[in-house]
Structures are given as C-alpha cells and as structure tokens.
Design an enzyme around this catalytic site. Structure first.
Site, PDB file in Angstrom:
ATOM      1  N   GLU A  57     -43.863  55.344 -34.809  1.00 45.51           N
ATOM      2  CA  GLU A  57     -44.435  54.140 -35.634  1.00 45.51           C
ATOM      3  C   GLU A  57     -44.986  53.054 -34.226  1.00 45.51           C
ATOM      4  OE1 GLU A  57     -42.486  56.578 -38.194  1.00 45.51           O
ATOM      5  OE2 GLU A  57     -41.260  54.719 -36.818  1.00 45.51           O
ATOM      6  N   CYS A  79     -35.807  52.087 -29.351  1.00 49.96           N
ATOM      7  CA  CYS A  79     -34.751  53.122 -28.403  1.00 49.96           C
ATOM      8  C   CYS A  79     -34.626  53.841 -29.011  1.00 49.96           C
ATOM      9  CB  CYS A  79     -33.615  52.139 -28.483  1.00 49.96           C
ATOM     10  SG  CYS A  79     -32.352  52.461 -27.773  1.00 49.96           S
ATOM     11  N   VAL A  80     -34.651  54.271 -28.473  1.00 47.97           N
ATOM     12  CA  VAL A  80     -34.597  56.147 -29.213  1.00 47.97           C
ATOM     13  C   VAL A  80     -33.296  56.503 -27.780  1.00 47.97           C
ATOM     14  CG1 VAL A  80     -35.696  58.343 -28.722  1.00 47.97           C
ATOM     15  CG2 VAL A  80     -37.029  56.838 -29.264  1.00 47.97           C
ATOM     16  N   ASP A  84     -28.083  65.899 -30.118  1.00 47.34           N
ATOM     17  CA  ASP A  84     -27.740  66.673 -30.294  1.00 47.34           C
ATOM     18  C   ASP A  84     -29.914  67.744 -30.403  1.00 47.34           C
ATOM     19  OD1 ASP A  84     -25.638  66.865 -29.816  1.00 47.34           O
ATOM     20  OD2 ASP A  84     -24.855  66.142 -32.110  1.00 47.34           O
ATOM     21  N   HIS A  87     -35.761  66.749 -30.919  1.00 45.65           N
ATOM     22  CA  HIS A  87     -36.031  65.357 -31.918  1.00 45.65           C
ATOM     23  C   HIS A  87     -36.308  64.057 -30.691  1.00 45.65           C
ATOM     24  CE1 HIS A  87     -37.500  62.617 -35.162  1.00 45.65           C
ATOM     25  NE2 HIS A  87     -36.341  61.462 -34.428  1.00 45.65           N
ATOM     26  N   ASN A 112     -44.500  49.388 -22.325  1.00 45.26           N
ATOM     27  CA  ASN A 112     -43.518  49.748 -22.888  1.00 45.26           C
ATOM     28  C   ASN A 112     -42.436  49.589 -22.772  1.00 45.26           C
ATOM     29  OD1 ASN A 112     -42.189  52.256 -23.965  1.00 45.26           O
ATOM     30  ND2 ASN A 112     -43.210  53.585 -23.067  1.00 45.26           N
ATOM     31  N   ARG A 126     -29.293  47.929 -20.845  1.00 48.07           N
ATOM     32  CA  ARG A 126     -31.055  47.970 -20.514  1.00 48.07           C
ATOM     33  C   ARG A 126     -31.446  46.521 -21.763  1.00 48.07           C
ATOM     34  NH1 ARG A 126     -29.223  51.905 -18.381  1.00 48.07           N
ATOM     35  NH2 ARG A 126     -30.358  52.742 -17.237  1.00 48.07           N
TER      36      ARG A 126
END
Length: 152
Positions: A57, A79-80, A84, A87, A112, A126
């Site tokens: 989003e 944060c992504v 497994d 996605h 970004n 990070r």
C-alpha cells in the site's frame, strides 16, 4: 558549465509513508528518519507521517501525497521478509516499481527505504544495527533531492 547538486537543507514539507507490518523494524526506521530530518532543521510540524497496512500500500499512499503537491519529498519505509512463497517477490518488487513510477509521474523525489530482506536479522542490521539505519540514510537523501529539485 553550471553544476547542480542538492545540499542537506530543509525545504517545505516532507512525508513519511510507513507500513504497520513488521512494526519493530519499521518504527526504528521511522525514528531514524524523523530524527535525521529534525537534526537538519526540519520542524516536527513539517513532517507528515502516513501509516498504511503493508508495503504493497505504500506506493498508493505516496501517489496520493505526490499528487497533492504539498510535499518536497516522500520517504517510504517498510520491511518485507522472504517467506516460503513467492508473495515476497510480488510485494517487494511491486512496491519498488510503484515508488519509482510515483517519482517519475509526479516529479517528486520518492526515497525507497522499504527493506527487502531474507531474514529478520538482516532487517535488524539495517534498522539501527550493524549496517546503520536505512531511515536515516533516506532522510538525508530526501533533503538533498528536495534541494536539488528546488534548484532545477
């Protein structure tokens, strides 16, 4: 020959768009960005914080902000973490592509700071750990880019 380069000086308003997913990591990024903006002369009242559910989003909110013409730069924080399934790729790549599209279409600097990492430990490194704080880094870049845009 004229040379243009942005400096670390505050301009008008800045917007931070931050996801609520992975809150411990994202809060460290937000804190780093806000602190860095303040340390370089940006008043707290000139920093808008917009919360969205997740990284997917973030570009949507960034586009809305950029279209409003009120902000000098947009700082995207999230944060992504790889899981497994595929996605991770959809969300991380879609977010990055969306942010670049917003920047180019609206001619507003969009930074970004959405971490795309393999493990939570990578994100912690990070977000104030061994690799610094990505929120601080993009806040500095936002100041520089906003000043450069002003010159151009």
């Amino acid at each position: 020959m004229p040379t243009y380069a942005g400096e670390l000086r505050p301009t008008a308003r800045y917007a931070i768009v931050a996801s609520r997913w992975n809150p411990r990591i994202v809060e460290a990024l937000v804190d780093g960005a806000r602190r860095t903006l303040r340390d370089h002369g940006v008043d707290d009242g000139a920093i808008d914080l917009v919360r969205v559910p997740g990284a997917w989003e973030i570009p949507q909110a960034a586009a809305r902000l950029a279209g409003g013409g009120r902000v000098a730069a947009i700082l995207a924080l999230g944060c992504v973490v790889r899981g497994d399934t595929r996605h991770y790729e959809h969300v991380a790549d879609g977010c990055a592509d969306g942010l670049m599209r917003v920047a180019l279409e609206h001619r507003v600097p969009v930074l970004n700071g959405v971490l795309a990492v393999e493990r939570h430990a990578d994100a912690e490194a990070r977000a104030g750990g061994a690799h610094g704080n990505k929120g601080e880094e993009i806040a500095l870049a936002a100041l520089e880019m906003a000043d450069l845009w002003r010159q151009l």
